[in-house]
Scaffold this motif. Structure first.
Motif, PDB file in Angstrom:
ATOM      1  N   ALA A 179      12.213  15.956 -53.268  1.00 24.05           N
ATOM      2  CA  ALA A 179      13.566  15.464 -53.572  1.00 24.05           C
ATOM      3  C   ALA A 179      14.224  16.348 -54.627  1.00 24.05           C
ATOM      4  O   ALA A 179      15.414  16.676 -54.517  1.00 24.05           O
ATOM      5  CB  ALA A 179      13.511  14.011 -54.032  1.00 24.05           C
ATOM      6  N   VAL A 180      13.465  16.756 -55.637  1.00 23.05           N
ATOM      7  CA  VAL A 180      14.003  17.675 -56.650  1.00 23.05           C
ATOM      8  C   VAL A 180      14.390  18.990 -55.989  1.00 23.05           C
ATOM      9  O   VAL A 180      15.456  19.541 -56.250  1.00 23.05           O
ATOM     10  CB  VAL A 180      13.000  17.893 -57.801  1.00 23.05           C
ATOM     11  N   ARG A 181      13.524  19.500 -55.127  1.00 27.50           N
ATOM     12  CA  ARG A 181      13.828  20.747 -54.411  1.00 27.50           C
ATOM     13  C   ARG A 181      15.117  20.593 -53.605  1.00 27.50           C
ATOM     14  O   ARG A 181      15.966  21.488 -53.597  1.00 27.50           O
ATOM     15  CB  ARG A 181      12.659  21.116 -53.488  1.00 27.50           C
ATOM     16  N   THR A 182      15.275  19.465 -52.939  1.00 32.03           N
ATOM     17  CA  THR A 182      16.481  19.211 -52.149  1.00 32.03           C
ATOM     18  C   THR A 182      17.718  19.216 -53.040  1.00 32.03           C
ATOM     19  O   THR A 182      18.742  19.811 -52.695  1.00 32.03           O
ATOM     20  CB  THR A 182      16.357  17.869 -51.405  1.00 32.03           C
ATOM     21  N   TYR A 183      17.623  18.563 -54.201  1.00 33.69           N
ATOM     22  CA  TYR A 183      18.747  18.544 -55.135  1.00 33.69           C
ATOM     23  C   TYR A 183      19.080  19.953 -55.625  1.00 33.69           C
ATOM     24  O   TYR A 183      20.245  20.360 -55.615  1.00 33.69           O
ATOM     25  CB  TYR A 183      18.449  17.629 -56.319  1.00 33.69           C
ATOM     26  N   VAL A 184      18.067  20.701 -56.036  1.00 33.93           N
ATOM     27  CA  VAL A 184      18.305  22.051 -56.563  1.00 33.93           C
ATOM     28  C   VAL A 184      18.965  22.927 -55.496  1.00 33.93           C
ATOM     29  O   VAL A 184      19.835  23.741 -55.804  1.00 33.93           O
ATOM     30  CB  VAL A 184      16.997  22.679 -57.085  1.00 33.93           C
ATOM     31  N   GLU A 185      18.582  22.729 -54.243  1.00 31.43           N
ATOM     32  CA  GLU A 185      19.190  23.513 -53.164  1.00 31.43           C
ATOM     33  C   GLU A 185      20.682  23.218 -53.009  1.00 31.43           C
ATOM     34  O   GLU A 185      21.421  24.057 -52.494  1.00 31.43           O
ATOM     35  CB  GLU A 185      18.491  23.231 -51.829  1.00 31.43           C
ATOM     36  N   THR A 186      21.136  22.048 -53.451  1.00 31.72           N
ATOM     37  CA  THR A 186      22.566  21.726 -53.332  1.00 31.72           C
ATOM     38  C   THR A 186      23.393  22.399 -54.420  1.00 31.72           C
ATOM     39  O   THR A 186      24.612  22.459 -54.302  1.00 31.72           O
ATOM     40  CB  THR A 186      22.822  20.203 -53.406  1.00 31.72           C
ATOM     41  N   LEU A 187      22.756  22.898 -55.450  1.00 33.57           N
ATOM     42  CA  LEU A 187      23.464  23.526 -56.562  1.00 33.57           C
ATOM     43  C   LEU A 187      23.749  24.992 -56.253  1.00 33.57           C
ATOM     44  O   LEU A 187      22.845  25.738 -55.910  1.00 33.57           O
ATOM     45  CB  LEU A 187      22.632  23.444 -57.848  1.00 33.57           C
ATOM     46  N   GLY A 188      24.986  25.385 -56.380  1.00 31.67           N
ATOM     47  CA  GLY A 188      25.344  26.788 -56.208  1.00 31.67           C
ATOM     48  C   GLY A 188      24.997  27.354 -54.854  1.00 31.67           C
ATOM     49  O   GLY A 188      24.692  28.527 -54.741  1.00 31.67           O
ATOM     50  N   GLN A 189      25.030  26.522 -53.812  1.00 31.45           N
ATOM     51  CA  GLN A 189      24.705  27.019 -52.472  1.00 31.45           C
ATOM     52  C   GLN A 189      25.702  28.058 -52.026  1.00 31.45           C
ATOM     53  O   GLN A 189      26.876  28.008 -52.349  1.00 31.45           O
ATOM     54  CB  GLN A 189      24.701  25.879 -51.452  1.00 31.45           C
ATOM     55  N   THR A 190      25.206  29.006 -51.253  1.00 33.36           N
ATOM     56  CA  THR A 190      26.080  29.984 -50.620  1.00 33.36           C
ATOM     57  C   THR A 190      25.867  29.898 -49.123  1.00 33.36           C
ATOM     58  O   THR A 190      24.809  29.571 -48.638  1.00 33.36           O
ATOM     59  CB  THR A 190      25.770  31.417 -51.090  1.00 33.36           C
ATOM     60  N   SER A 191      26.920  30.218 -48.401  1.00 37.27           N
ATOM     61  CA  SER A 191      26.807  30.237 -46.943  1.00 37.27           C
ATOM     62  C   SER A 191      26.190  31.564 -46.533  1.00 37.27           C
ATOM     63  O   SER A 191      25.954  32.446 -47.354  1.00 37.27           O
ATOM     64  CB  SER A 191      28.193  30.082 -46.314  1.00 37.27           C
TER      65      SER A 191
END
Length: 163
Positions: free
Chosen positions: A145-157
């Motif tokens: 869940a932490v990994r999932t949250y961190v992936e939402t931060l500063g995402q790039t396409s």
């Protein structure tokens, strides 16, 4: 030489700081504000890739867990700016730019494994603890869940634009 920066006294102080941080982190109640029970159970065997990737509910739980356990070292935005922790936004960031889906999945699996092992085992170099191990504190569901949250931060396409 200033006594705080003396090489012979720095090591014991670093260990003392690491032990103090670990003790304070372990004393936090696991249920303090986090509803990790709402996450789909993953069972006893560790998943090779993040099973919650793209799951908004898991990201919300991950944010709560991150705020409780990670923010003091990795900063509120997970960049580590002004803190002692690494920039977590960089873990797997390049993978999103890979056009080939199969290659992208292999890249993400490698980044997931690195993240999972880092959280489980911590970071110790030359007998200095830079990050305590969390395997006895956080469950598989909470780490993903932490990994999932961190992936939402500063995402790039894939084309490099910020989302």
């Amino acid at each position: 030489m200033h006594p705080f920066f003396h090489p012979l006294t720095a090591l014991p102080r670093t260990r003392t700081l690491a032990v103090a941080l670990l003790a304070s982190a372990l004393s936090l109640p696991a249920a303090f504000g986090a509803d990790s029970a709402s996450l789909p159970p993953l069972g006893p065997d560790w998943k090779l890739q993040n099973p919650y990737r793209g799951n908004a509910a898991a990201a919300a739980v991950g944010k709560t867990m991150f705020d409780e356990y990670c923010v003091r070292c990795h900063a509120a935005d997970a960049t580590g700016r002004g803190s002692v922790g690494a920039n977590l936004q960089l873990v797997g960031r390049f993978c999103r730019r890979i056009a080939d889906d199969a290659l992208q999945q292999r890249c993400l699996a490698d980044a997931d494994d690195f993240f999972k092992r880092s959280v489980q085992e911590g970071k110790v170099r030359l007998a200095i603890t830079y990050m305590p191990p969390w395997k006895d504190v956080l469950s598989q569901e909470e780490i993903w869940a932490v990994r999932t949250y961190v992936e939402t931060l500063g995402q790039t396409s894939r084309d490099g634009d910020r989302r």
